[in-house]
Design a protein around this motif. Structure first.
Motif, PDB file in Angstrom:
ATOM      1  N   THR A 105      -2.923  -5.349  11.793  1.00  0.00           N
ATOM      2  CA  THR A 105      -3.967  -4.863  10.891  1.00  0.00           C
ATOM      3  C   THR A 105      -5.196  -4.523  11.728  1.00  0.00           C
ATOM      4  OG1 THR A 105      -3.143  -6.259   9.123  1.00  0.00           O
ATOM      5  CG2 THR A 105      -5.379  -5.435   8.891  1.00  0.00           C
ATOM      6  N   ALA A 106      -5.659  -3.280  11.622  1.00  0.00           N
ATOM      7  CA  ALA A 106      -6.824  -2.846  12.407  1.00  0.00           C
ATOM      8  C   ALA A 106      -8.108  -3.334  11.734  1.00  0.00           C
ATOM      9  CB  ALA A 106      -6.829  -1.322  12.517  1.00  0.00           C
ATOM     10  N   HIS A 108     -10.950  -1.610  11.579  1.00  0.00           N
ATOM     11  CA  HIS A 108     -11.576  -0.490  10.859  1.00  0.00           C
ATOM     12  C   HIS A 108     -10.791   0.764  11.200  1.00  0.00           C
ATOM     13  CE1 HIS A 108     -13.390   0.462  14.777  1.00  0.00           C
ATOM     14  NE2 HIS A 108     -13.708  -0.820  14.837  1.00  0.00           N
ATOM     15  N   TYR A 109     -11.173   1.901  10.619  1.00  0.00           N
ATOM     16  CA  TYR A 109     -10.323   3.092  10.724  1.00  0.00           C
ATOM     17  C   TYR A 109     -10.285   3.708  12.127  1.00  0.00           C
ATOM     18  CZ  TYR A 109     -14.226   6.494  10.510  1.00  0.00           C
ATOM     19  OH  TYR A 109     -15.340   7.251  10.778  1.00  0.00           O
ATOM     20  N   LEU A 110     -11.186   3.294  13.016  1.00  0.00           N
ATOM     21  CA  LEU A 110     -11.187   3.820  14.388  1.00  0.00           C
ATOM     22  C   LEU A 110     -10.574   2.843  15.391  1.00  0.00           C
ATOM     23  CD1 LEU A 110     -14.747   5.427  14.461  1.00  0.00           C
ATOM     24  CD2 LEU A 110     -12.567   6.613  14.242  1.00  0.00           C
ATOM     25  N   ASP A 111     -10.045   1.731  14.881  1.00  0.00           N
ATOM     26  CA  ASP A 111      -9.551   0.649  15.751  1.00  0.00           C
ATOM     27  C   ASP A 111      -8.096   0.904  16.171  1.00  0.00           C
ATOM     28  OD1 ASP A 111      -9.245  -1.742  17.091  1.00  0.00           O
ATOM     29  OD2 ASP A 111      -8.909  -2.917  15.261  1.00  0.00           O
ATOM     30  N   TRP A 112      -7.895   1.974  16.960  1.00  0.00           N
ATOM     31  CA  TRP A 112      -6.546   2.318  17.432  1.00  0.00           C
ATOM     32  C   TRP A 112      -6.688   3.311  18.590  1.00  0.00           C
ATOM     33  CZ3 TRP A 112      -4.759   7.485  16.639  1.00  0.00           C
ATOM     34  CH2 TRP A 112      -5.599   8.275  15.823  1.00  0.00           C
ATOM     35  N   GLU A 113      -5.596   3.537  19.309  1.00  0.00           N
ATOM     36  CA  GLU A 113      -5.608   4.455  20.458  1.00  0.00           C
ATOM     37  C   GLU A 113      -4.690   5.639  20.205  1.00  0.00           C
ATOM     38  OE1 GLU A 113      -4.914   2.760  24.390  1.00  0.00           O
ATOM     39  OE2 GLU A 113      -5.615   0.823  23.641  1.00  0.00           O
ATOM     40  N   VAL A 114      -5.226   6.844  20.423  1.00  0.00           N
ATOM     41  CA  VAL A 114      -4.426   8.067  20.290  1.00  0.00           C
ATOM     42  C   VAL A 114      -3.295   8.026  21.319  1.00  0.00           C
ATOM     43  CG1 VAL A 114      -4.429  10.583  20.542  1.00  0.00           C
ATOM     44  CG2 VAL A 114      -6.355   9.437  19.426  1.00  0.00           C
ATOM     45  N   GLY A 115      -2.078   8.328  20.885  1.00  0.00           N
ATOM     46  CA  GLY A 115      -0.924   8.356  21.783  1.00  0.00           C
ATOM     47  C   GLY A 115      -0.217   7.025  21.922  1.00  0.00           C
ATOM     48  N   LYS A 116      -0.905   5.945  21.557  1.00  0.00           N
ATOM     49  CA  LYS A 116      -0.291   4.615  21.661  1.00  0.00           C
ATOM     50  C   LYS A 116       0.134   4.084  20.292  1.00  0.00           C
ATOM     51  CE  LYS A 116      -1.184  -0.168  23.089  1.00  0.00           C
ATOM     52  NZ  LYS A 116      -2.154  -1.119  23.666  1.00  0.00           N
ATOM     53  N   GLY A 118       0.906   4.271  16.123  1.00  0.00           N
ATOM     54  CA  GLY A 118       1.150   4.947  14.864  1.00  0.00           C
ATOM     55  C   GLY A 118       0.225   4.354  13.822  1.00  0.00           C
ATOM     56  N   LEU A 119       0.030   5.060  12.722  1.00  0.00           N
ATOM     57  CA  LEU A 119      -0.951   4.650  11.723  1.00  0.00           C
ATOM     58  C   LEU A 119      -0.330   4.595  10.337  1.00  0.00           C
ATOM     59  CD1 LEU A 119      -3.729   7.208  12.762  1.00  0.00           C
ATOM     60  CD2 LEU A 119      -3.449   4.886  13.624  1.00  0.00           C
ATOM     61  N   ILE A 120      -0.698   3.562   9.590  1.00  0.00           N
ATOM     62  CA  ILE A 120      -0.424   3.520   8.158  1.00  0.00           C
ATOM     63  C   ILE A 120      -1.780   3.339   7.482  1.00  0.00           C
ATOM     64  CG2 ILE A 120       0.742   2.333   6.261  1.00  0.00           C
ATOM     65  CD1 ILE A 120       2.562   1.058   8.472  1.00  0.00           C
ATOM     66  N   ILE A 121      -2.144   4.274   6.609  1.00  0.00           N
ATOM     67  CA  ILE A 121      -3.395   4.089   5.872  1.00  0.00           C
ATOM     68  C   ILE A 121      -3.087   3.791   4.413  1.00  0.00           C
ATOM     69  CG2 ILE A 121      -4.742   5.579   7.411  1.00  0.00           C
ATOM     70  CD1 ILE A 121      -4.738   7.625   4.969  1.00  0.00           C
ATOM     71  N   GLU A 122      -3.946   2.961   3.823  1.00  0.00           N
ATOM     72  CA  GLU A 122      -3.878   2.669   2.392  1.00  0.00           C
ATOM     73  C   GLU A 122      -5.313   2.708   1.868  1.00  0.00           C
ATOM     74  OE1 GLU A 122      -0.998  -0.844   1.678  1.00  0.00           O
ATOM     75  OE2 GLU A 122      -1.576  -0.960   3.784  1.00  0.00           O
ATOM     76  N   PHE A 123      -5.510   3.379   0.742  1.00  0.00           N
ATOM     77  CA  PHE A 123      -6.844   3.420   0.140  1.00  0.00           C
ATOM     78  C   PHE A 123      -6.708   3.766  -1.336  1.00  0.00           C
ATOM     79  CE2 PHE A 123      -5.928   7.734   1.338  1.00  0.00           C
ATOM     80  CZ  PHE A 123      -6.593   8.559   0.432  1.00  0.00           C
ATOM     81  N   THR A 124      -7.801   3.552  -2.067  1.00  0.00           N
ATOM     82  CA  THR A 124      -7.819   3.886  -3.489  1.00  0.00           C
ATOM     83  C   THR A 124      -8.552   5.201  -3.671  1.00  0.00           C
ATOM     84  OG1 THR A 124      -7.810   1.547  -4.065  1.00  0.00           O
ATOM     85  CG2 THR A 124      -8.526   3.079  -5.769  1.00  0.00           C
ATOM     86  N   ARG A 172     -13.464   2.585   3.783  1.00  0.00           N
ATOM     87  CA  ARG A 172     -12.717   1.751   2.832  1.00  0.00           C
ATOM     88  C   ARG A 172     -11.214   1.820   3.086  1.00  0.00           C
ATOM     89  NH1 ARG A 172     -16.476   3.756  -1.022  1.00  0.00           N
ATOM     90  NH2 ARG A 172     -14.915   4.985  -2.145  1.00  0.00           N
ATOM     91  N   VAL A 173     -10.801   2.614   4.064  1.00  0.00           N
ATOM     92  CA  VAL A 173      -9.372   2.734   4.372  1.00  0.00           C
ATOM     93  C   VAL A 173      -8.869   1.442   5.025  1.00  0.00           C
ATOM     94  CG1 VAL A 173      -7.730   3.855   5.954  1.00  0.00           C
ATOM     95  CG2 VAL A 173      -9.291   5.252   4.581  1.00  0.00           C
ATOM     96  N   ARG A 174      -7.721   0.962   4.542  1.00  0.00           N
ATOM     97  CA  ARG A 174      -7.053  -0.168   5.198  1.00  0.00           C
ATOM     98  C   ARG A 174      -6.052   0.429   6.191  1.00  0.00           C
ATOM     99  NH1 ARG A 174      -2.453  -3.366   3.905  1.00  0.00           N
ATOM    100  NH2 ARG A 174      -2.569  -5.403   4.909  1.00  0.00           N
ATOM    101  N   LEU A 175      -6.239   0.110   7.459  1.00  0.00           N
ATOM    102  CA  LEU A 175      -5.426   0.722   8.509  1.00  0.00           C
ATOM    103  C   LEU A 175      -4.507  -0.321   9.153  1.00  0.00           C
ATOM    104  CD1 LEU A 175      -4.881   3.227  10.368  1.00  0.00           C
ATOM    105  CD2 LEU A 175      -6.615   2.307  11.884  1.00  0.00           C
ATOM    106  N   THR A 176      -3.232  -0.012   9.183  1.00  0.00           N
ATOM    107  CA  THR A 176      -2.274  -0.812   9.949  1.00  0.00           C
ATOM    108  C   THR A 176      -1.806   0.056  11.111  1.00  0.00           C
ATOM    109  OG1 THR A 176      -1.525  -1.901   7.923  1.00  0.00           O
ATOM    110  CG2 THR A 176      -0.103  -2.083   9.863  1.00  0.00           C
ATOM    111  N   ARG A 177      -1.866  -0.493  12.299  1.00  0.00           N
ATOM    112  CA  ARG A 177      -1.403   0.273  13.466  1.00  0.00           C
ATOM    113  C   ARG A 177      -0.085  -0.333  13.954  1.00  0.00           C
ATOM    114  NH1 ARG A 177      -6.222  -2.129  17.414  1.00  0.00           N
ATOM    115  NH2 ARG A 177      -5.069  -4.008  17.997  1.00  0.00           N
TER     116      ARG A 177
END
Length: 212
Positions: A105-106, A108-116, A118-124, A172-177
């Motif tokens: 679980t990230a 915030h929405y920028l807590d990930w690395e491009v190329g490394k 994958g992303l799952i976003i969930e939001f209302t 408000r996006v919930r991000l899973t990397r």
């Protein structure tokens, strides 16, 4: 940990070829296990950059043999963005299998690395209170040349959201990397593998044999 490998791609090609021939695919040559997985088909046209032709998978763990059997066909025949792949397209196809690992679980929405990651976003959806979600495999953002924000915005559109994308909504996006291992093979490599291991090239009813 199970990593994506050649035998998994061979099984996906076998599954598709067997579908066109209305027969059962040969038994796969990899170990069973449970993992989330994706199957991606691309098509090479006139020697250009391979273009997406279908990509479907599951973020839930599936038994690998049934999972690859199901998603090889689902992504080839039932991706709503594309017409079903026809047997005559086989010689220009490339298949990638992905096995997903390391879900986190990230913050915030920028807590990930491009190329490394994958992303799952969930939001209302603020317009109608609908829950929305979407995913991109790790290679997508890098391949498209997106910034992190562009990737998140594209994912929000992929989820079906058509409203305004404001910073307040991104926050408000919930991000899973997650991360993945993948293996890619084109049809001619598959044919060569089948010839080497089974003594004869695959033949497809209603399509020219792959002898290019």
């Amino acid at each position: 940990m199970v990593a994506a490998n050649r035998e998994m791609v061979v099984f996906c090609f076998d599954t598709l070829v067997s579908h066109y021939n209305s027969e059962d695919a040969p038994p796969p040559a990899f170990d069973e296990g449970q993992h989330p997985l994706f199957v991606t088909w691309k098509k090479v046209v006139n020697g250009g950059e391979p273009r997406l032709r279908g990509c479907i998978g599951t973020l839930e763990a599936r038994w690998l043999i049934n999972g690859f059997r199901d998603y090889a066909l689902n992504s080839a025949l039932r991706d709503r963005r594309f017409p079903p792949i026809q047997a005559k397209e086989l010689p220009s196809l490339e298949c990638t299998v992905s096995i997903l690992t390391d879900y986190e679980t990230a913050n915030h929405y920028l807590d990930w690395e491009v190329g490394k990651h994958g992303l799952i976003i969930e939001f209302t959806d603020p317009d109608n209170n609908t829950k929305r979600n979407a995913t991109y495999l790790p290679e997508v953002a890098a391949h498209e040349g997106w910034t992190k924000t562009e990737a998140i915005d594209s994912l929000m559109r992929k989820s079906g959201y058509n409203g305004t994308i404001a910073e307040s909504l991104r926050k408000r996006v919930r991000l899973t990397r997650y991360q993945s291992t993948l293996f890619t093979m084109n049809y001619s490599e598959y044919v060569a593998y089948v010839k080497a291991t089974r003594g004869a090239a695959p033949s497809i009813d209603g399509a020219k044999p792959g002898n290019h």
